[in-house]
Design an enzyme around this catalytic site. Structure first.
Site, mmCIF file in Angstrom:
data_model
loop_
_atom_site.group_PDB
_atom_site.id
_atom_site.type_symbol
_atom_site.label_atom_id
_atom_site.label_comp_id
_atom_site.label_asym_id
_atom_site.label_seq_id
_atom_site.Cartn_x
_atom_site.Cartn_y
_atom_site.Cartn_z
ATOM 1 C CE1 TYR A 122 -3.529 2.716 0.805
ATOM 2 C CE2 TYR A 122 -1.858 3.496 2.338
ATOM 3 C CZ TYR A 122 -3.026 3.704 1.636
ATOM 4 O OH TYR A 122 -3.678 4.890 1.749
ATOM 5 N N GLY B 13 -3.706 -0.261 8.668
ATOM 6 C CA GLY B 13 -2.771 0.590 9.371
ATOM 7 C C GLY B 13 -3.085 2.050 9.126
ATOM 8 C CG MET B 14 -1.607 5.131 11.432
ATOM 9 S SD MET B 14 -3.118 6.026 11.813
ATOM 10 C CE MET B 14 -2.469 7.663 11.865
ATOM 11 C CG HIS B 15 -5.252 3.616 4.846
ATOM 12 N ND1 HIS B 15 -6.182 3.277 3.909
ATOM 13 C CD2 HIS B 15 -5.926 3.770 5.992
ATOM 14 C CE1 HIS B 15 -7.368 3.245 4.462
ATOM 15 N NE2 HIS B 15 -7.241 3.527 5.713
ATOM 16 C CB ALA B 16 -3.744 8.319 2.264
#
Lengths: 570, 88
Positions: A122, B13-16
């Site tokens: 990602y 998780g800490m995505h955008a």
């Protein structure tokens, strides 16, 4: 040509090729403080302009932006405004005497390289987003021509090296039927946007893609990843047919996907999925599943040489719980024995393995193994909404014994200071006739029942599921089986506990209304079956289901029942 | 100064998207706020810096708040990590 299919569907149309010019450094060295200040100001003004452009997009009602689009734009605003990026650019201008253009190109390149080297797919895909931000600011630094405002003919297939967030938002995607990109991955922006818009898309097609010319006739298959350029008639015909049937299917799915499963008269049921590992959850979310009604844990134990330890089990369960994104997950403790064997666990041959040493019977006998699994599940409960389910329960004592071991597991975790949820519900599979008949007794011991129709059917009818000579006797619509199912549901409800079903019957369209009429609240099935079952629920009423149930329960043979159900589901 | 540890409860998780939300929240306070993962600490006002930590689901991070409104910042940030994050 082949790439990665990232958004299923068939697109047929004419190519529109987008080529971008890469920004270039100019190598100019600033001569004095005046120039330095001017370049910093140029950068700041460009940032302001880039922000204004995003604001204009956000406020453009013609673009009909959804929440996802807005979220992408807000992320872009934060990045354009990012104090770290400004600090780095200003440092290059002041200390290295570079122009705003060169400083911005170098800072962007540094960030892109950093993200490209990350071990998380990602995050790697985000490098394209940073390139996009850099280009946005650079556009204003150099005031080069705008590449936006492209107009398309209907049935356009966009061909590009990659599509950035700003591209996909400003392109008029309403006229685009699909796109293919040279670069990208499953998690690149282009792939995410394609899925959210339901547009077929293929990414990572490689350099060959850019040999496509404007107006070439293109077919792309967003599932297989195939891209055909100026194909022959047979391929066109084949894909035209495929496209029509896919659209029809997608239409049904789209119509029901985000709708709650509520009958016309307001009765809501929960449609859950049966899974074997965390990866299955993608399908669950895509099909509108509201959680996991059965997480079989056997897969973790099969095809290996030793029992997985607590840490490995914990990681396996945690991954699924996280992937469920807060939706409930019912984890079933191991159901080995019967037809499922482990090479490293010596199960003696038995004359009647389905009546033998299996499932909870092994767990209660091998407390050491059981407690490891329970501790791993409890630890995973800290990451979402987890319930524990015991398989093959035949009497209340087995439940009490299993709960004692569960409490022991909790105590050991507490003493070790390991966190877990204090709201882990405990339930059982009801799949043995004695359990079905004594549902009123067992209901006092647990928070929920889940009816396992496959084993319940085999045990009630004394039919070995594996014996091909008697498959005609294996029949969940046998009145004996139906009466047991009805009793389980009624007793569960009378004792205010939740009743669900995770056997194959839950995904049988023929049984849906009958089960609804009996009062079943949760239906758990393979993810792909969810839309079809939901469609039945939405288009019927609970009142009708109750009538059907009454009729069916008064019938004397499964032939009559099946014929009647076929007739009313037409 | 207030320091609090959190386990990241969202799968990606800490995505955008959540990181953007967090930066917006942090900017609303006068206190200096920072995020620590392992031995790396970054300021919470930079989305680039948060993303560069590549924080995954299940990992533990610490948030450090220092300043006149650190108590109210802690409440808001606590709500973010314990509730909002799961839905983003």
């Amino acid at each position: 040509m082949k790439g990665i299919g990232v958004s299923p569907g068939i697109a047929i149309g004419k190519a529109f090729v987008i080529k971008k010019n890469a920004p270039a450094t100019n190598g100019i060295v600033l001569k004095n403080q005046v120039e330095i200040v001017a370049e910093i100001e140029r950068f700041d003004i460009s940032v302001t302009n880039a922000l204004a452009e995003i604001d204009a997009i956000k406020n453009n009602s013609q673009l009909m932006l959804n929440d996802d689009d807005i979220a992408i734009l807000e992320t872009q605003v934060e990045l354009i405004n990012d104090p770290q990026i400004r600090e780095d650019v200003v440092a290059k201008i002041e200390e290295e005497k570079k122009t705003a253009n060169d400083a911005m190109i170098e800072v962007t390149a540094g960030i892109v390289t950093l993200f490209e080297s990350m071990d998380d797919e990602y995050m790697r895909a985000r490098s394209a987003d940073f390139q996009d931000i850099g280009n946005r600011i650079l556009k204003y630094i150099n005031r080069t021509g705008d590449t936006n405002n492209r107009s398309f003919e209907p049935d356009t297939i966009v061909i590009a090296d990659d599509l950035t967030p700003s591209d996909t938002i400003t392109l008029d995607l309403n006229l685009v039927t699909g796109f293919a990109t040279q670069a990208g991955s499953r998690t690149s922006h282009a792939a995410i946007i394609a899925k959210s818009k339901g547009l077929p898309a293929v990414v990572a097609c490689g350099d060959e893609l850019m040999t496509i010319n404007h107006n070439d006739f293109i077919i792309l298959d967003g599932l297989s990843g195939s891209v055909y350029v100026n194909p022959g008639e047979d391929i066109i015909n084949r894909y035209s047919a495929k496209s029509a049937s896919f659209r029809q299917q997608a239409e049904v799915l789209k119509m029901v996907k985000d709708k709650p499963a509520i009958t016309a008269d307001g009765k809501q049921v929960t449609l859950l999925a049966n899974i074997s590992d965390a990866d299955d959850l993608t399908m669950v979310h895509d099909n509108g599943g509201e959680g996991v009604g059965l997480f079989r844990t056997e897969m973790l134990f099969m095809d290996r040489d030793t029992f997985p330890d607590e840490e490995e089990q914990f990681e396996f369960y945690k991954k699924a719980v996280l992937q469920a994104k807060g939706k409930p997950v019912v984890i079933r403790t191991i159901d080995i024995g019967g037809d499922k064997h482990l090479s490293y666990f010596n199960l003696l041959p038995e004359l009647n393995p389905f009546l033998g040493y299996r499932a909870i019977r092994i767990s209660l006998d091998q407390e050491g193994l059981f407690i490891v699994q329970l501790k791993a599940i409890l630890r995973a409960s800290a990451f979402g909404s987890v319930s524990i389910m015991f398989p093959m329960i035949s009497n209340a004592k087995e439940i009490r014994d299993a709960k004692l071991i569960l409490n022991k597991a909790k105590k050991e975790l507490l003493e070790a200071g390991v966190i877990f949820s204090n709201d882990v519900k405990v339930g059982i599979m009801v799949e043995i006739p004695s359990a079905a008949v004594t549902a009123d007794i067992l209901a006092k011991e647990v928070d929920f029942f889940s009816i396992g129709t496959n084993d319940l059917c085999q045990y009630t009818l004394a039919v070995d599921r594996m014996n091909e000579k008697i498959t005609h006797l294996y029949d969940p619509f046998n009145p004996g089986v139906l009466r047991l199912i009805q009793n389980i549901i009624e007793q569960g409800r009378a004792h205010n506990i939740h009743v669900g079903m995770c056997g194959e019957m839950a995904s049988d369209p023929l049984a849906t209304l009958l089960l609804l009429g009996m009062g079943l609240e949760d239906f758990s099935m393979s993810a792909a079956s969810i839309p079809a079952i939901k469609n039945i629920i939405i288009n019927n009423s609970e009142a009708k289901a109750k009538q059907i149930c009454q009729q069916v329960m008064a019938m004397d043979s499964s032939e009559n029942i099946i014929a009647y159900l076929k007739e009313i589901t037409q | 100064m207030i320091t609090k540890d959190y386990i990241i409860t969202s799968a990606q998780g800490m995505h955008a998207r959540p990181a953007t939300q967090l930066v917006k929240l942090a900017k609303g306070f006068k206190s200096a706020t920072s995020l620590k993962k392992g031995d790396k600490t970054v300021k919470l006002n930079s989305l680039l810096n948060i993303l560069s930590l590549s924080i995954k689901g299940g990992e533990t991070i610490s948030v450090i708040m220092d300043g006149e409104d650190e108590v109210s910042a802690a409440v808001v940030i606590d709500d973010f990590f314990t509730k909002q994050l799961k839905e983003l």
